[in-house]
Design a protein around this motif. Structure first.
Motif, PDB file in Angstrom:
ATOM      1  N   VAL A   5       9.331  32.765   5.540  1.00 40.54           N
ATOM      2  CA  VAL A   5      10.649  32.991   6.136  1.00 40.54           C
ATOM      3  C   VAL A   5      11.507  31.726   6.078  1.00 40.54           C
ATOM      4  CG1 VAL A   5      11.854  33.593   8.284  1.00 40.54           C
ATOM      5  CG2 VAL A   5       9.740  34.800   7.667  1.00 40.54           C
ATOM      6  N   ILE A   6      12.698  31.879   5.550  1.00 47.44           N
ATOM      7  CA  ILE A   6      13.662  30.766   5.519  1.00 47.44           C
ATOM      8  C   ILE A   6      14.859  31.214   6.356  1.00 47.44           C
ATOM      9  CG2 ILE A   6      15.032  29.264   4.011  1.00 47.44           C
ATOM     10  CD1 ILE A   6      13.501  30.752   1.649  1.00 47.44           C
ATOM     11  N   VAL A   7      15.385  30.301   7.156  1.00 47.97           N
ATOM     12  CA  VAL A   7      16.491  30.692   8.019  1.00 47.97           C
ATOM     13  C   VAL A   7      17.704  29.795   7.793  1.00 47.97           C
ATOM     14  CG1 VAL A   7      17.260  30.706  10.432  1.00 47.97           C
ATOM     15  CG2 VAL A   7      15.083  31.744   9.824  1.00 47.97           C
ATOM     16  N   ALA A   8      18.875  30.402   7.736  1.00 45.73           N
ATOM     17  CA  ALA A   8      20.116  29.612   7.696  1.00 45.73           C
ATOM     18  C   ALA A   8      21.167  30.372   8.480  1.00 45.73           C
ATOM     19  CB  ALA A   8      20.581  29.424   6.254  1.00 45.73           C
ATOM     20  N   ALA A  47      19.468  31.282   0.365  1.00 47.64           N
ATOM     21  CA  ALA A  47      19.465  32.541  -0.392  1.00 47.64           C
ATOM     22  C   ALA A  47      18.846  32.347  -1.771  1.00 47.64           C
ATOM     23  CB  ALA A  47      20.898  33.059  -0.514  1.00 47.64           C
ATOM     24  N   GLN A  48      19.151  31.201  -2.379  1.00 52.09           N
ATOM     25  CA  GLN A  48      18.654  30.973  -3.738  1.00 52.09           C
ATOM     26  C   GLN A  48      17.138  30.860  -3.814  1.00 52.09           C
ATOM     27  OE1 GLN A  48      21.401  27.976  -4.724  1.00 52.09           O
ATOM     28  NE2 GLN A  48      22.559  29.268  -6.143  1.00 52.09           N
ATOM     29  N   GLN A  49      16.553  30.365  -2.722  1.00 47.94           N
ATOM     30  CA  GLN A  49      15.078  30.244  -2.727  1.00 47.94           C
ATOM     31  C   GLN A  49      14.372  31.563  -2.444  1.00 47.94           C
ATOM     32  OE1 GLN A  49      13.650  27.257   0.108  1.00 47.94           O
ATOM     33  NE2 GLN A  49      15.765  26.548   0.182  1.00 47.94           N
ATOM     34  N   ALA A  50      15.144  32.579  -2.035  1.00 44.67           N
ATOM     35  CA  ALA A  50      14.503  33.786  -1.482  1.00 44.67           C
ATOM     36  C   ALA A  50      14.357  34.899  -2.500  1.00 44.67           C
ATOM     37  CB  ALA A  50      15.341  34.280  -0.309  1.00 44.67           C
ATOM     38  N   VAL A  58      11.560  35.541   2.252  1.00 40.96           N
ATOM     39  CA  VAL A  58      12.716  36.258   2.794  1.00 40.96           C
ATOM     40  C   VAL A  58      13.629  35.261   3.503  1.00 40.96           C
ATOM     41  CG1 VAL A  58      13.466  37.977   4.495  1.00 40.96           C
ATOM     42  CG2 VAL A  58      11.454  38.434   3.067  1.00 40.96           C
ATOM     43  N   ALA A  59      14.894  35.252   3.121  1.00 45.90           N
ATOM     44  CA  ALA A  59      15.864  34.390   3.819  1.00 45.90           C
ATOM     45  C   ALA A  59      16.603  35.226   4.847  1.00 45.90           C
ATOM     46  CB  ALA A  59      16.850  33.795   2.829  1.00 45.90           C
ATOM     47  N   ILE A  60      16.627  34.744   6.085  1.00 49.27           N
ATOM     48  CA  ILE A  60      17.432  35.412   7.119  1.00 49.27           C
ATOM     49  C   ILE A  60      18.657  34.539   7.320  1.00 49.27           C
ATOM     50  CG2 ILE A  60      17.385  36.551   9.356  1.00 49.27           C
ATOM     51  CD1 ILE A  60      14.390  36.095   9.467  1.00 49.27           C
ATOM     52  N   ILE A  61      19.793  35.111   7.001  1.00 55.18           N
ATOM     53  CA  ILE A  61      21.023  34.313   6.997  1.00 55.18           C
ATOM     54  C   ILE A  61      22.057  34.962   7.917  1.00 55.18           C
ATOM     55  CG2 ILE A  61      22.928  33.477   5.547  1.00 55.18           C
ATOM     56  CD1 ILE A  61      20.927  33.572   3.179  1.00 55.18           C
ATOM     57  N   GLY A  62      22.702  34.125   8.727  1.00 53.07           N
ATOM     58  CA  GLY A  62      23.771  34.652   9.571  1.00 53.07           C
ATOM     59  C   GLY A  62      23.556  34.301  11.029  1.00 53.07           C
ATOM     60  N   PRO A  63      24.603  34.513  11.830  1.00 54.50           N
ATOM     61  CA  PRO A  63      24.552  34.090  13.236  1.00 54.50           C
ATOM     62  C   PRO A  63      23.480  34.811  14.061  1.00 54.50           C
ATOM     63  CG  PRO A  63      26.565  35.345  12.779  1.00 54.50           C
ATOM     64  CD  PRO A  63      25.926  35.059  11.462  1.00 54.50           C
TER      65      PRO A  63
END
Ligand code: NOJ
Length: 718
Positions: A429-432, A451-454, A388-393
């Protein structure tokens, strides 16, 4: 006269006029903590030691040791040994922070709100606080106003239920219980109607609108026994509330019988000069005392002018005696004469504040406060979903407590990432960040790479907490900065994605609603935010929150609210092509999401809506019943809502008004017959002559899952 009262009267008689007037002053703790001179706006108060050690109350000090120190020092210097009252803004928790009030309201669960207030009272009282400036019950229709986050929404009846719940929770078994705090309802009155949503701006409305929509929640708090009322910064009928005799003396004290303490808002006595109803501080003081303000918060017109106003015969000393007596009575009721430190307890403070039990409640309420706005088969995520990628501020941000978070600490908040990691493990968990909250910096490539890895994506977006709350008005209520650019780029990938929103107001998210397959409104969820969001996203909790404030389609629609009038040229169907009706040429009349709206992971079907009679007599009752069936595959909670419309009356009535609701739990496949009792008092309104009565004639009863999706049945009041 009771013993206590005799004692207080004697005390009052032993005080000099100056000492009495000083009791009516409320100041910040800095005056007692100062080393060296007070500077800035505080200096302008021009307070002598003499006044400072006779002031009646303090605002904004917290912590058992600190408040005890101040009290000790104060009492050493106060001739009569009259203890200070410590007041503070305990709005949605003290150290354990619950979701912002607008979010808590979306739980449609007054019992839970009461529990949160109970916990807040317990923590605050142990830290030495005696009064909270809460609940804020201003009805709101304009999301540009930053203080909508403190309100419970746009419905007078629902606001009243929450007003009562907060007061009950704070005041608990009574003011003498040292684990309670006295409740001060605010901001009297109608502060929520500031023009164009700009804070402190003009409020102007008819007395009918005031009584019909804006006053009921304050009245409910008063009826529930709240100890204090705070005036609004704004005007009522062109007279600032703080000097409005009709509002405070005739209505609040006279009509409603309120005999507690009235306090001004911060500096509001002095601000009547800027409003243009007082030429100077002396006139401001005269008008405020005559209107009935007992405590002047953080301006010093009383202490500088009341004495000479009495000496000149302009103000009757009896008015001052009355006010001081009310203040002394409150001190007595709080038990401060017996024990000036009351509940303050440095030892218990260490174990009770933010204890596990309080965190647990915060997590439960936060999950119930969240509103699932859209879900096209994305949620809930399976715990074995993969990465799961968590993306955003807001992926890792800990500023999720929201405005007015009192002693809450960001570093004690559970972030979204922490909540997700606790569910599926660090490795998944991946975070950006992608961009910061204000969105000035944009790093699309790292966001897209994550996102691409998720296998699934959580887009964590929102406003900064400073963008709502007091003085937090906005003209553009969109996601700030570059967040939408980030969202577009990530959503373009077409992966299972949910947008999780952190914000203090309904936002304009029309484009997001169009492009995102799932949206969860998390608001500012408080200390346990990350855990509560994870509970929802992974299906451990089925969302049951329902909006209590409409989300506009766009800002140009504001104010948009469900309980409006029909007009003489109603639009009818949303796609009505007839030009000369009440509509916009370029947008729908309906909000993006209406009052009462919210989705679940299951589906509910409404059927067999019937009234047991279509004639209601004045002392009779009819039962409206509807069958609600859980037609999905998960157990869930539904908020079954009842609305009524008075079709024709002597004055125009809203197209519908919430009159009841039941939050029910249904297993998959389960059906339940839900009954509502309709009686005549539910049909009363302020008639032409302001009498509060019903009128015979035709009505419509509606039931359904939100204010826009309703079954209906006519009935008649005979
Ligand atoms: C001003 C705010 O309007 C009010 O809500 C608050 O209670 C006081 N300041 C005290 O902080």
């Amino acid at each position: 006269m009771q013993n206590n009262e005799v004692r207080l009267k004697k005390l009052l008689e032993s005080m000099t006029l100056k000492e009495k007037i000083s009791q009516m002053l409320q100041i910040a703790p800095n005056f007692y903590l100062r080393q060296g001179a007070i500077t800035g706006p505080m200096e302008e108060l021009e307070l002598t030691e003499d006044i400072i050690y006779n002031a009646g109350s303090v605002l904004g000090a917290a912590g058992a040791e600190l408040t005890m120190d101040i009290q000790r020092k104060y009492l050493e210097n106060n001739r009569h040994k009259i203890p200070l009252i410590f007041m503070a803004d305990v709005i949605h928790g003290f150290r354990t922070i619950f979701p912002i009030p607008l979010a808590m309201a979306c739980s449609w669960n007054p019992e839970l709100v009461e529990e949160s207030a109970r916990v807040a009272a317990k923590e605050a009282s142990i830290a030495g606080i005696h009064v909270t400036f809460s609940p804020m019950v201003d009805l709101v229709r304009d999301p540009r106003w930053g203080r909508v986050m403190e309100s419970t929404g746009e419905d007078p009846w629902l606001n009243s239920l929450f007003a009562r719940a907060f007061v009950r929770g704070y005041q608990g078994k009574g003011l003498s219980d040292k684990e309670s705090v006295a409740s001060c309802v605010k901001h009297f009155a109608a502060y929520g109607a500031v023009e164009a949503g700009r804070d402190y701006n003009t409020v102007d409305m008819s007395e009918r609108t005031l009584r019909e929509y804006y006053l009921p929640a304050y009245k409910a708090a008063v009826d529930e026994g709240c100890a204090m009322v705070m005036t609004a910064f704004t005007t009522v009928d062109s007279i600032p509330s703080t000097v409005n005799q009709w509002l405070l003396r005739d209505l609040l004290r006279g009509e409603w019988g309120f005999d507690g303490v009235i306090i001004s808002d911060w500096g509001a006595v002095k601000e009547t000069i800027a409003h243009g109803v007082a030429a100077d501080g002396q006139e401001a003081a005269e008008k405020a005392i005559k209107a009935g303000v007992d405590i002047e918060m953080m301006s010093s017109e009383y202490v500088h002018h009341l004495e000479s106003l009495v000496q000149k015969g302009i103000v009757d000393e009896a008015l001052i005696d009355e006010a001081v007596m009310r203040i002394l009575k409150l001190k007595e009721q709080l038990g401060l004469f017996e024990n000036p430190y009351r509940g303050a307890d440095p030892e218990r403070e260490k174990t009770v504040l933010l204890c596990d039990e309080h965190r647990k409640l915060a997590r439960k309420i936060a999950a119930q406060s969240m509103v699932l706005l859209k879900n096209q088969g994305v949620l809930p995520f399976d715990k074995n979903i993969g990465k799961v990628a968590i993306i955003g501020p807001y992926a890792e941000a800990n500023h999720i407590l929201g405005g007015w978070s009192c002693e809450g600490r960001n570093e004690e908040a559970v972030t979204l990432k922490q909540g997700i990691v606790a569910k599926i493990g660090q490795d998944n968990v991946i975070v950006a960040e992608g961009c910061d909250v204000m969105g000035e910096q944009l790093n699309l490539s790292s966001a897209i790479a994550a996102a691409q890895q998720a296998d699934a994506i959580i887009l964590a977006l929102g406003e900064h907490p400073d963008m709502s709350g007091e003085a937090g008005s906005r003209a553009f209520i969109t996601l700030p900065g570059k967040q939408l650019v980030l969202a577009r780029a990530v959503l373009e990938l077409g992966k299972p994605t949910v947008v999780v929103l952190f914000n203090g107001r309904p936002l304009e998210i029309t484009e997001l609603d169009y492009i995102a397959p799932a949206i969860l409104e998390a608001w500012f969820p408080g200390t346990e935010g990350g855990n509560a969001i994870a509970d929802i996203l992974f299906g451990d909790v089925n969302p049951s929150g329902r909006l209590t404030m409409s989300f506009p389609y766009t800002v140009g629609q504001i104010p948009v609210y469900y309980n409006c009038y029909n007009t003489g040229r109603p639009k009818g169907r949303e796609n009505n092509e007839f030009r000369f009706c009440s509509k916009y040429l370029d947008i729908p009349n309906a909000p993006l999401y209406p009052f009462g709206y919210g989705l679940s992971y299951t589906t509910f079907q409404y059927s067999d809506f019937v009234l047991d009679s279509n004639k209601l007599t004045v002392d009779g009752a009819i039962t409206a019943s509807v069958t609600v069936t859980n037609t999905g595959k998960r157990a869930g909670e539904e908020v079954v809502q009842l609305y009524i419309r008075d079709v024709s009356a002597s004055v125009v009535r809203p197209v519908k008004e919430l009159k009841g609701f039941q939050k029910i739990y249904l297993e998959p496949g389960e059906s339940r017959k839900v009954n509502f009792i309709i009686t005549e008092p539910m049909l009363r309104f302020h008639r032409k002559d302001f009498s509060f009565k019903s009128e015979p004639g035709h009505f419509i009863a509606f039931v359904g899952p939100n204010s826009a999706q309703l079954l209906e049945q006519p009935f008649e009041l005979v």
